[in-house]
Motif scaffolding. Structure first.
Motif, mmCIF file in Angstrom:
data_model
loop_
_atom_site.group_PDB
_atom_site.id
_atom_site.type_symbol
_atom_site.label_atom_id
_atom_site.label_comp_id
_atom_site.label_asym_id
_atom_site.label_seq_id
_atom_site.Cartn_x
_atom_site.Cartn_y
_atom_site.Cartn_z
ATOM 1 N N GLY A 19 0.715 -1.273 -0.281
ATOM 2 C CA GLY A 19 -0.165 0.099 -0.096
ATOM 3 C C GLY A 19 1.037 1.510 -0.258
ATOM 4 N N ALA A 20 0.394 2.478 0.044
ATOM 5 C CA ALA A 20 1.158 3.676 -0.059
ATOM 6 C C ALA A 20 1.783 3.793 1.174
ATOM 7 C CB ALA A 20 -0.067 4.466 0.065
ATOM 8 N N VAL A 21 1.369 3.067 2.042
ATOM 9 C CA VAL A 21 2.321 3.678 3.982
ATOM 10 C C VAL A 21 1.824 2.214 4.166
ATOM 11 C CG1 VAL A 21 2.038 4.601 5.783
ATOM 12 C CG2 VAL A 21 1.220 6.082 4.285
ATOM 13 N N ASN A 22 0.724 1.415 4.440
ATOM 14 C CA ASN A 22 0.773 0.604 5.076
ATOM 15 C C ASN A 22 0.532 -1.196 4.278
ATOM 16 O OD1 ASN A 22 1.421 1.160 7.529
ATOM 17 N ND2 ASN A 22 -0.656 1.912 8.469
ATOM 18 N N GLY A 23 1.147 -1.951 4.668
ATOM 19 C CA GLY A 23 1.168 -3.208 3.844
ATOM 20 C C GLY A 23 -0.170 -3.989 4.447
ATOM 21 N N SER A 24 -0.585 -5.135 3.453
ATOM 22 C CA SER A 24 -1.595 -6.403 4.215
ATOM 23 C C SER A 24 -0.607 -7.216 4.278
ATOM 24 C CB SER A 24 -3.195 -6.001 3.322
ATOM 25 O OG SER A 24 -3.226 -7.416 4.364
ATOM 26 N N VAL A 25 -0.701 -8.135 5.020
ATOM 27 C CA VAL A 25 0.123 -9.350 5.176
ATOM 28 C C VAL A 25 -0.614 -10.371 5.624
ATOM 29 C CG1 VAL A 25 1.970 -10.043 5.968
ATOM 30 C CG2 VAL A 25 2.363 -8.127 6.061
ATOM 31 N N VAL A 34 -6.134 -18.384 8.524
ATOM 32 C CA VAL A 34 -6.359 -16.953 7.453
ATOM 33 C C VAL A 34 -6.063 -15.824 8.120
ATOM 34 C CG1 VAL A 34 -4.844 -15.562 6.009
ATOM 35 C CG2 VAL A 34 -5.491 -17.889 5.045
ATOM 36 N N LEU A 35 -4.748 -15.113 9.033
ATOM 37 C CA LEU A 35 -5.073 -13.990 9.702
ATOM 38 C C LEU A 35 -4.130 -13.129 9.444
ATOM 39 C CD1 LEU A 35 -3.451 -15.120 13.167
ATOM 40 C CD2 LEU A 35 -5.876 -14.988 12.525
ATOM 41 N N THR A 36 -4.444 -11.585 8.730
ATOM 42 C CA THR A 36 -4.342 -10.874 8.402
ATOM 43 C C THR A 36 -3.898 -9.536 9.183
ATOM 44 O OG1 THR A 36 -5.871 -10.820 6.621
ATOM 45 C CG2 THR A 36 -5.234 -8.853 6.615
ATOM 46 N N SER A 37 -2.333 -9.219 9.134
ATOM 47 C CA SER A 37 -2.185 -7.622 9.285
ATOM 48 C C SER A 37 -1.553 -6.785 8.170
ATOM 49 C CB SER A 37 -0.857 -8.375 10.430
ATOM 50 O OG SER A 37 -0.719 -7.343 10.632
ATOM 51 N N SER A 38 -1.934 -5.552 9.036
ATOM 52 C CA SER A 38 -1.695 -4.251 8.200
ATOM 53 C C SER A 38 -0.647 -3.243 9.335
ATOM 54 C CB SER A 38 -3.104 -2.984 8.424
ATOM 55 O OG SER A 38 -2.622 -2.565 8.031
ATOM 56 N N ILE A 39 0.308 -3.962 8.503
ATOM 57 C CA ILE A 39 2.124 -2.780 8.962
ATOM 58 C C ILE A 39 2.678 -2.254 8.194
ATOM 59 C CG2 ILE A 39 2.071 -5.103 10.566
ATOM 60 C CD1 ILE A 39 4.042 -5.939 8.878
ATOM 61 N N THR A 40 3.298 -1.081 8.599
ATOM 62 C CA THR A 40 3.686 -0.559 7.857
ATOM 63 C C THR A 40 4.760 -1.289 6.680
ATOM 64 O OG1 THR A 40 5.886 -0.335 8.661
ATOM 65 C CG2 THR A 40 3.788 1.324 9.642
ATOM 66 N N VAL A 57 2.401 -15.148 14.321
ATOM 67 C CA VAL A 57 2.083 -13.452 14.474
ATOM 68 C C VAL A 57 1.855 -13.065 16.026
ATOM 69 C CG1 VAL A 57 -0.442 -13.208 14.076
ATOM 70 C CG2 VAL A 57 0.868 -14.309 12.800
ATOM 71 N N ILE A 58 2.055 -12.251 16.854
ATOM 72 C CA ILE A 58 2.192 -11.460 18.029
ATOM 73 C C ILE A 58 0.719 -10.813 18.365
ATOM 74 C CG2 ILE A 58 2.974 -10.577 20.008
ATOM 75 C CD1 ILE A 58 5.807 -11.199 18.373
ATOM 76 N N VAL A 59 -0.090 -10.883 18.779
ATOM 77 C CA VAL A 59 -1.691 -10.456 19.062
ATOM 78 C C VAL A 59 -1.359 -10.053 20.866
ATOM 79 C CG1 VAL A 59 -4.150 -10.990 19.608
ATOM 80 C CG2 VAL A 59 -2.889 -11.771 17.767
ATOM 81 N N LYS A 60 -1.264 -9.293 20.922
ATOM 82 C CA LYS A 60 -1.231 -7.666 21.804
ATOM 83 C C LYS A 60 -2.276 -6.691 22.370
ATOM 84 C CE LYS A 60 0.715 -7.012 26.400
ATOM 85 N NZ LYS A 60 1.064 -7.783 27.217
ATOM 86 N N ALA A 61 -3.864 -6.919 22.490
ATOM 87 C CA ALA A 61 -4.844 -6.154 22.861
ATOM 88 C C ALA A 61 -4.926 -5.698 23.901
ATOM 89 C CB ALA A 61 -5.157 -6.296 21.893
ATOM 90 N N SER A 62 -5.928 -5.175 24.442
ATOM 91 C CA SER A 62 -6.530 -4.981 25.784
ATOM 92 C C SER A 62 -7.868 -5.414 25.045
ATOM 93 C CB SER A 62 -6.252 -3.166 25.348
ATOM 94 O OG SER A 62 -6.538 -2.544 24.907
ATOM 95 N N ASP A 63 -8.330 -5.122 24.426
ATOM 96 C CA ASP A 63 -9.901 -5.871 23.908
ATOM 97 C C ASP A 63 -10.036 -6.686 22.743
ATOM 98 O OD1 ASP A 63 -11.219 -4.469 25.648
ATOM 99 O OD2 ASP A 63 -10.806 -1.919 24.771
ATOM 100 N N VAL A 64 -10.570 -7.552 22.412
ATOM 101 C CA VAL A 64 -10.924 -7.603 21.285
ATOM 102 C C VAL A 64 -12.542 -8.275 20.794
ATOM 103 C CG1 VAL A 64 -10.479 -10.549 20.175
ATOM 104 C CG2 VAL A 64 -8.442 -9.796 21.335
ATOM 105 N N LEU A 65 -12.589 -8.017 19.772
ATOM 106 C CA LEU A 65 -14.164 -7.538 19.872
ATOM 107 C C LEU A 65 -14.860 -8.461 18.440
ATOM 108 C CD1 LEU A 65 -14.000 -3.234 18.859
ATOM 109 C CD2 LEU A 65 -14.051 -5.180 21.199
ATOM 110 N N ILE A 66 -15.843 -8.637 19.004
ATOM 111 C CA ILE A 66 -16.218 -10.145 18.392
ATOM 112 C C ILE A 66 -17.766 -9.434 17.080
ATOM 113 C CG2 ILE A 66 -17.311 -11.908 17.952
ATOM 114 C CD1 ILE A 66 -15.026 -12.970 19.814
ATOM 115 N N GLY A 67 -18.064 -9.140 16.922
ATOM 116 C CA GLY A 67 -19.334 -8.861 15.971
ATOM 117 C C GLY A 67 -19.862 -10.301 14.775
ATOM 118 N N LYS A 68 -21.439 -10.303 15.814
ATOM 119 C CA LYS A 68 -22.526 -10.737 14.546
ATOM 120 C C LYS A 68 -23.524 -10.331 13.934
ATOM 121 C CE LYS A 68 -24.847 -15.312 14.597
ATOM 122 N NZ LYS A 68 -25.445 -16.151 15.969
#
Length: 68
Positions: A19-25, A34-40, A57-68
């Protein structure tokens, strides 16, 4: 390297979309999910990421949201 994050998931890079600034991995993990990460773009280059690379893949988050 030791880190405090406990959610560490091994996988293989299946796609990198620049992408212009961030890429999708996209990383395929056990079970075929498949997990997708947006990083610079700078981070992608610094890490030398490429399709087929084995990564963690390292997940560090205070909140993990799930929607349905």
């Amino acid at each position: 390297m030791k880190i405090s994050a406990r959610n560490q998931i091994p996988g293989t890079i299946t796609a990198i979309t620049p992408g212009a600034v961030n890429g999708s991995v996209k990383v395929e993990i056990a079970g075929g999910s498949v997990l997708t990460s947006s990083i610079t773009e700078e981070a992608i280059a610094d890490l030398g990421l490429a399709v087929g690379d084995t990564v963690t893949v390292i997940v560090k988050a205070s909140d993990v949201l799930i929607g349905k």
